[in-house]
Design a protein around this motif. Structure first.
Motif, PDB file in Angstrom:
ATOM      1  N   ARG A  76      56.196 -32.136  50.107  1.00 55.17           N
ATOM      2  CA  ARG A  76      57.131 -31.865  49.020  1.00 55.17           C
ATOM      3  C   ARG A  76      58.605 -31.921  49.439  1.00 55.17           C
ATOM      4  O   ARG A  76      59.430 -32.495  48.730  1.00 55.17           O
ATOM      5  CB  ARG A  76      56.828 -30.485  48.409  1.00 55.17           C
ATOM      6  N   GLU A  80      61.219 -34.328  47.685  1.00 54.93           N
ATOM      7  CA  GLU A  80      62.406 -33.854  46.948  1.00 54.93           C
ATOM      8  C   GLU A  80      63.655 -34.568  47.432  1.00 54.93           C
ATOM      9  O   GLU A  80      64.521 -34.955  46.638  1.00 54.93           O
ATOM     10  CB  GLU A  80      62.583 -32.341  47.147  1.00 54.93           C
ATOM     11  N   PHE A  84      66.089 -36.859  45.126  1.00 55.21           N
ATOM     12  CA  PHE A  84      67.535 -36.598  45.037  1.00 55.21           C
ATOM     13  C   PHE A  84      68.323 -37.870  45.342  1.00 55.21           C
ATOM     14  O   PHE A  84      69.250 -38.234  44.610  1.00 55.21           O
ATOM     15  CB  PHE A  84      67.940 -35.479  46.009  1.00 55.21           C
ATOM     16  N   GLN A  87      68.148 -40.381  42.609  1.00 61.39           N
ATOM     17  CA  GLN A  87      68.979 -39.950  41.482  1.00 61.39           C
ATOM     18  C   GLN A  87      70.466 -40.158  41.776  1.00 61.39           C
ATOM     19  O   GLN A  87      71.242 -40.454  40.871  1.00 61.39           O
ATOM     20  CB  GLN A  87      68.676 -38.490  41.141  1.00 61.39           C
ATOM     21  N   GLN A  88      70.838 -40.033  43.061  1.00 59.50           N
ATOM     22  CA  GLN A  88      72.227 -40.340  43.436  1.00 59.50           C
ATOM     23  C   GLN A  88      72.559 -41.796  43.105  1.00 59.50           C
ATOM     24  O   GLN A  88      73.698 -42.120  42.819  1.00 59.50           O
ATOM     25  CB  GLN A  88      72.417 -40.154  44.943  1.00 59.50           C
ATOM     26  N   LEU A  91      68.827 -44.045  39.594  1.00 55.30           N
ATOM     27  CA  LEU A  91      67.495 -44.432  39.125  1.00 55.30           C
ATOM     28  C   LEU A  91      66.839 -43.175  38.565  1.00 55.30           C
ATOM     29  O   LEU A  91      67.134 -42.059  39.009  1.00 55.30           O
ATOM     30  CB  LEU A  91      66.651 -45.004  40.261  1.00 55.30           C
ATOM     31  N   THR A  92      65.967 -43.357  37.566  1.00 58.92           N
ATOM     32  CA  THR A  92      65.247 -42.211  37.021  1.00 58.92           C
ATOM     33  C   THR A  92      64.030 -41.971  37.895  1.00 58.92           C
ATOM     34  O   THR A  92      63.101 -42.782  37.926  1.00 58.92           O
ATOM     35  CB  THR A  92      64.840 -42.484  35.558  1.00 58.92           C
ATOM     36  N   ALA A  93      64.074 -40.860  38.632  1.00 57.30           N
ATOM     37  CA  ALA A  93      63.009 -40.572  39.595  1.00 57.30           C
ATOM     38  C   ALA A  93      62.459 -39.178  39.348  1.00 57.30           C
ATOM     39  O   ALA A  93      63.217 -38.256  39.038  1.00 57.30           O
ATOM     40  CB  ALA A  93      63.555 -40.666  41.012  1.00 57.30           C
ATOM     41  N   VAL A  94      61.141 -39.061  39.451  1.00 52.93           N
ATOM     42  CA  VAL A  94      60.503 -37.759  39.247  1.00 52.93           C
ATOM     43  C   VAL A  94      59.521 -37.481  40.395  1.00 52.93           C
ATOM     44  O   VAL A  94      59.050 -38.387  41.070  1.00 52.93           O
ATOM     45  CB  VAL A  94      59.754 -37.675  37.886  1.00 52.93           C
TER      46      VAL A  94
ATOM     47  N   GLN B  35      68.024 -36.772  34.107  1.00 49.02           N
ATOM     48  CA  GLN B  35      67.015 -36.564  35.150  1.00 49.02           C
ATOM     49  C   GLN B  35      66.171 -35.342  34.826  1.00 49.02           C
ATOM     50  O   GLN B  35      66.653 -34.385  34.234  1.00 49.02           O
ATOM     51  CB  GLN B  35      67.689 -36.350  36.507  1.00 49.02           C
ATOM     52  N   PHE B  37      64.137 -32.203  36.348  1.00 48.23           N
ATOM     53  CA  PHE B  37      64.143 -31.440  37.593  1.00 48.23           C
ATOM     54  C   PHE B  37      62.846 -30.662  37.781  1.00 48.23           C
ATOM     55  O   PHE B  37      62.714 -29.873  38.705  1.00 48.23           O
ATOM     56  CB  PHE B  37      65.366 -30.531  37.644  1.00 48.23           C
ATOM     57  N   LEU B  40      61.608 -26.985  39.649  1.00 46.72           N
ATOM     58  CA  LEU B  40      62.514 -26.468  40.679  1.00 46.72           C
ATOM     59  C   LEU B  40      63.016 -25.079  40.313  1.00 46.72           C
ATOM     60  O   LEU B  40      63.223 -24.766  39.135  1.00 46.72           O
ATOM     61  CB  LEU B  40      63.727 -27.390  40.836  1.00 46.72           C
ATOM     62  N   PHE B  44      68.237 -23.573  42.709  1.00 44.69           N
ATOM     63  CA  PHE B  44      68.156 -24.828  43.454  1.00 44.69           C
ATOM     64  C   PHE B  44      68.458 -26.005  42.530  1.00 44.69           C
ATOM     65  O   PHE B  44      69.177 -26.939  42.896  1.00 44.69           O
ATOM     66  CB  PHE B  44      66.750 -24.943  44.053  1.00 44.69           C
ATOM     67  N   TRP B  48      71.340 -28.746  42.909  1.00 41.26           N
ATOM     68  CA  TRP B  48      70.930 -30.165  42.917  1.00 41.26           C
ATOM     69  C   TRP B  48      71.774 -30.951  41.904  1.00 41.26           C
ATOM     70  O   TRP B  48      72.386 -31.969  42.225  1.00 41.26           O
ATOM     71  CB  TRP B  48      69.450 -30.206  42.559  1.00 41.26           C
ATOM     72  N   ASP B  51      75.450 -31.191  42.926  1.00 41.85           N
ATOM     73  CA  ASP B  51      75.685 -32.175  43.997  1.00 41.85           C
ATOM     74  C   ASP B  51      75.651 -33.602  43.448  1.00 41.85           C
ATOM     75  O   ASP B  51      76.476 -34.445  43.820  1.00 41.85           O
ATOM     76  CB  ASP B  51      74.625 -32.026  45.103  1.00 41.85           C
ATOM     77  N   LEU B  52      74.692 -33.863  42.555  1.00 47.03           N
ATOM     78  CA  LEU B  52      74.614 -35.206  41.955  1.00 47.03           C
ATOM     79  C   LEU B  52      75.897 -35.519  41.176  1.00 47.03           C
ATOM     80  O   LEU B  52      76.438 -36.624  41.252  1.00 47.03           O
ATOM     81  CB  LEU B  52      73.409 -35.307  41.003  1.00 47.03           C
TER      82      LEU B  52
END
Lengths: 101, 153
Positions: A76, A80, A84, A87-88, A91-94, B35, B37, B40, B44, B48, B51-52
């Motif tokens: 995990r 994560e 992150f 997403q920076q 892109l749409t990420a899960v 997005q 999350f 979470l 946190f 997160w 920061d993005l």
């Protein structure tokens, strides 16, 4: 820190479940969007995961044609970090629990 | 250091900067791509998200910094190993926001295919779509010439 409680309490069951979730395997999934260029998505995959051209293209096409692609599976914390970073790059990420393990 | 210089048409590109600047304000407060999350922890999740947002704001700042005095006198912008990564990301952020704010009416299939008759669009949508294409071209240029710098950095 997770504290131990009585064995029969719902709280301890939740904690045990959480521990399992945290220690289990997780999938990093990228979802399709109609905006990002195919070349951009490939660049991001190469940059983040170190994919070669063929693998990056395969995952990009999966996202484009099937709406999603599992780009990484593992613990995990690392999953994560990958979500992150994706997403920076917008892109749409899960994150999904990998129930096959 | 690898560097590419691109000569742009000032009369074409300068008006598009107004659109980018307008959206840049919003990109300081809201993520370009919505997005999830998941489960979470709220604290946190907030960190997160924060920061993005900070990274997104910094990237868009780098994109705007391209259009400096040299651009307004010579029409030239330069991409190199230092700015390629933030700029290619900022272009993605602004394009996502353009879709959200101006281009929803075109439909995703049209947007993805790029088959749009500019003459049929209203002025704000035409300008936004031109900006959308311009930023895609910037991304393609960077990916074509500086992708190894980005991947290896």
């Amino acid at each position: 820190m997770i504290r131990a409680g009585p064995k029969t309490s719902p709280a301890s069951e939740t904690l045990a479940h959480t521990e399992l979730e945290l220690s289990g395997r997780w999938r990093v999934v990228v979802l399709n969007d109609p905006v990002n260029l195919m070349s951009y998505v490939m660049l991001v995959f190469k940059k983040i995961f170190g994919f070669n051209e063929t693998t990056a293209r395969r995952h990009m096409l999966q996202v484009h044609e099937q709406g999603r692609s599992v780009v990484w599976t593992g613990l995990r914390e690392k999953a994560e970090a990958y979500v992150f970073t994706l997403q920076q790059w917008h892109l749409t990420a899960v994150l999904e629990s990998d129930e096959t393990h | 250091m690898k560097r590419i210089e691109v000569k742009l048409s000032l009369p074409v590109v300068a008006p598009l900067l107004d659109v980018i600047r307008e959206l840049a304000d919003g990109l300081g407060r809201k993520l370009a791509a919505p997005q999830e999350f998941g489960d979470l922890d709220p604290e946190f999740r907030d960190a997160w998200h924060g920061d993005l947002l900070a990274d997104q704001k910094a990237d868009v700042g780098q994109l705007l910094a391209l259009f400096d005095d040299e651009f307004f006198t010579e029409g030239i912008v330069a991409f190199d190993e230092d700015n390629a990564e933030p700029i290619v990301r900022a272009c993605a952020a602004v394009r996502l926001r353009l879709r959200e704010v101006f281009l929803r009416g075109l439909g995703d299939d049209t947007l993805e295919g790029g088959d749009v008759e500019l003459g049929d669009l209203s002025e704000p949508v035409r300008k936004a779509f031109t900006c959308y294409l311009f930023l895609a071209t910037v991304q393609e240029l960077i990916i074509q010439h500086l992708d190894s710098s980005i991947i290896d950095s």
